[in-house]
Design a protein around this motif. Structure first.
Motif, PDB file in Angstrom:
ATOM      1  N   TRP A  52       6.620  10.604  -4.419  1.00  0.00           N
ATOM      2  CA  TRP A  52       7.051   9.541  -3.716  1.00  0.00           C
ATOM      3  C   TRP A  52       5.052   8.924  -3.096  1.00  0.00           C
ATOM      4  CZ3 TRP A  52      10.115   5.442  -4.018  1.00  0.00           C
ATOM      5  CH2 TRP A  52      11.715   6.080  -4.265  1.00  0.00           C
ATOM      6  N   TYR A  53       4.903   7.919  -2.524  1.00  0.00           N
ATOM      7  CA  TYR A  53       3.763   7.662  -1.712  1.00  0.00           C
ATOM      8  C   TYR A  53       4.414   6.698  -0.866  1.00  0.00           C
ATOM      9  CZ  TYR A  53       0.518   8.937  -5.791  1.00  0.00           C
ATOM     10  OH  TYR A  53       0.630   9.936  -7.259  1.00  0.00           O
ATOM     11  N   ILE A  54       4.225   6.978   0.124  1.00  0.00           N
ATOM     12  CA  ILE A  54       4.403   6.222   1.307  1.00  0.00           C
ATOM     13  C   ILE A  54       3.530   6.249   2.595  1.00  0.00           C
ATOM     14  CG2 ILE A  54       6.405   6.332   3.470  1.00  0.00           C
ATOM     15  CD1 ILE A  54       7.888   9.052   2.058  1.00  0.00           C
ATOM     16  N   PHE A  55       3.647   4.456   2.542  1.00  0.00           N
ATOM     17  CA  PHE A  55       2.207   4.537   3.782  1.00  0.00           C
ATOM     18  C   PHE A  55       2.555   2.946   4.642  1.00  0.00           C
ATOM     19  CE2 PHE A  55       1.312   4.008  -1.233  1.00  0.00           C
ATOM     20  CZ  PHE A  55       0.367   4.517  -0.993  1.00  0.00           C
ATOM     21  N   ASP A  56       2.092   4.638   5.843  1.00  0.00           N
ATOM     22  CA  ASP A  56       2.553   3.568   7.623  1.00  0.00           C
ATOM     23  C   ASP A  56       2.013   2.664   7.719  1.00  0.00           C
ATOM     24  OD1 ASP A  56       3.810   3.142   9.681  1.00  0.00           O
ATOM     25  OD2 ASP A  56       4.544   5.109   9.630  1.00  0.00           O
ATOM     26  N   THR A  60      -1.050   5.994   7.744  1.00  0.00           N
ATOM     27  CA  THR A  60      -0.471   7.327   7.972  1.00  0.00           C
ATOM     28  C   THR A  60      -0.234   7.205   6.124  1.00  0.00           C
ATOM     29  OG1 THR A  60      -0.037   7.792  10.110  1.00  0.00           O
ATOM     30  CG2 THR A  60       0.606   8.928   7.813  1.00  0.00           C
ATOM     31  N   HIS A  61      -0.548   8.534   5.467  1.00  0.00           N
ATOM     32  CA  HIS A  61       0.151   8.419   3.911  1.00  0.00           C
ATOM     33  C   HIS A  61       0.143   9.390   3.615  1.00  0.00           C
ATOM     34  CE1 HIS A  61      -3.684   5.872   3.665  1.00  0.00           C
ATOM     35  NE2 HIS A  61      -2.589   4.649   2.395  1.00  0.00           N
ATOM     36  N   MET A  97       6.594   1.749   0.348  1.00  0.00           N
ATOM     37  CA  MET A  97       7.038   2.982  -0.457  1.00  0.00           C
ATOM     38  C   MET A  97       6.151   2.470  -2.058  1.00  0.00           C
ATOM     39  SD  MET A  97      10.109   5.179   1.403  1.00  0.00           S
ATOM     40  CE  MET A  97      10.240   6.116   0.024  1.00  0.00           C
ATOM     41  N   LYS A  98       6.202   3.885  -2.722  1.00  0.00           N
ATOM     42  CA  LYS A  98       6.314   3.164  -4.442  1.00  0.00           C
ATOM     43  C   LYS A  98       6.142   4.894  -4.943  1.00  0.00           C
ATOM     44  CE  LYS A  98       1.194   3.079  -4.500  1.00  0.00           C
ATOM     45  NZ  LYS A  98      -0.070   2.059  -5.163  1.00  0.00           N
TER      46      LYS A  98
END
Length: 128
Positions: A52-56, A60-61, A97-98
């Motif tokens: 997972w790639y989570i981006f706020d 923040t990554h 998310m992706k």
């Protein structure tokens, strides 16, 4: 809902904001997401790993990798569907998310990646 098909495996994602587990005053926003994995191929496949790639929205990554999904490495026969629900916390009301799943094709022992489409995590009060 967002959907993507990669090598005959269809991934659909639905998201829900979780106000009962969130605390906006402390910059804690909780989201649940439901993933539907559908095997549209003629072959049996198994999900081995997730990435997972989570981006706020505060910049923040995060990356999350691991075996299976919610403690399982599901095997899907042709035409079968596997669904699961998981969650993600953010420090802001908006994020994305992706990612991808590492899959295994049982008939020939090959591995392939299935893309998880990018989806948005948005607190409902941000939409007003």
């Amino acid at each position: 809902m967002v959907t993507k098909i990669t090598d005959g495996v269809k991934i659909s994602v639905e998201t829900v904001y979780q106000p009962e587990y969130s605390n906006p005053a402390n910059n804690h926003f909780m989201f649940a997401y439901k993933i539907t994995i559908e095997n549209l191929t003629d072959y049996t496949v198994q999900l081995l790993r997730r990435h997972w790639y989570i981006f706020d929205s505060n910049g923040t990554h995060r990356e999350v990798e691991g075996e299976g999904v919610v403690g399982q490495q599901p095997v899907l026969e042709p035409g079968e569907i596997h669904e699961y629900v998981s969650g993600c916390n953010l420090n802001t009301e908006i994020g994305t998310m992706k990612g991808s799943y590492k899959m295994f094709r049982l008939f020939d022992g090959s591995h392939f990646d299935v893309n998880i489409p990018e989806f948005h995590l948005i607190s409902p009060h941000r939409l007003n």
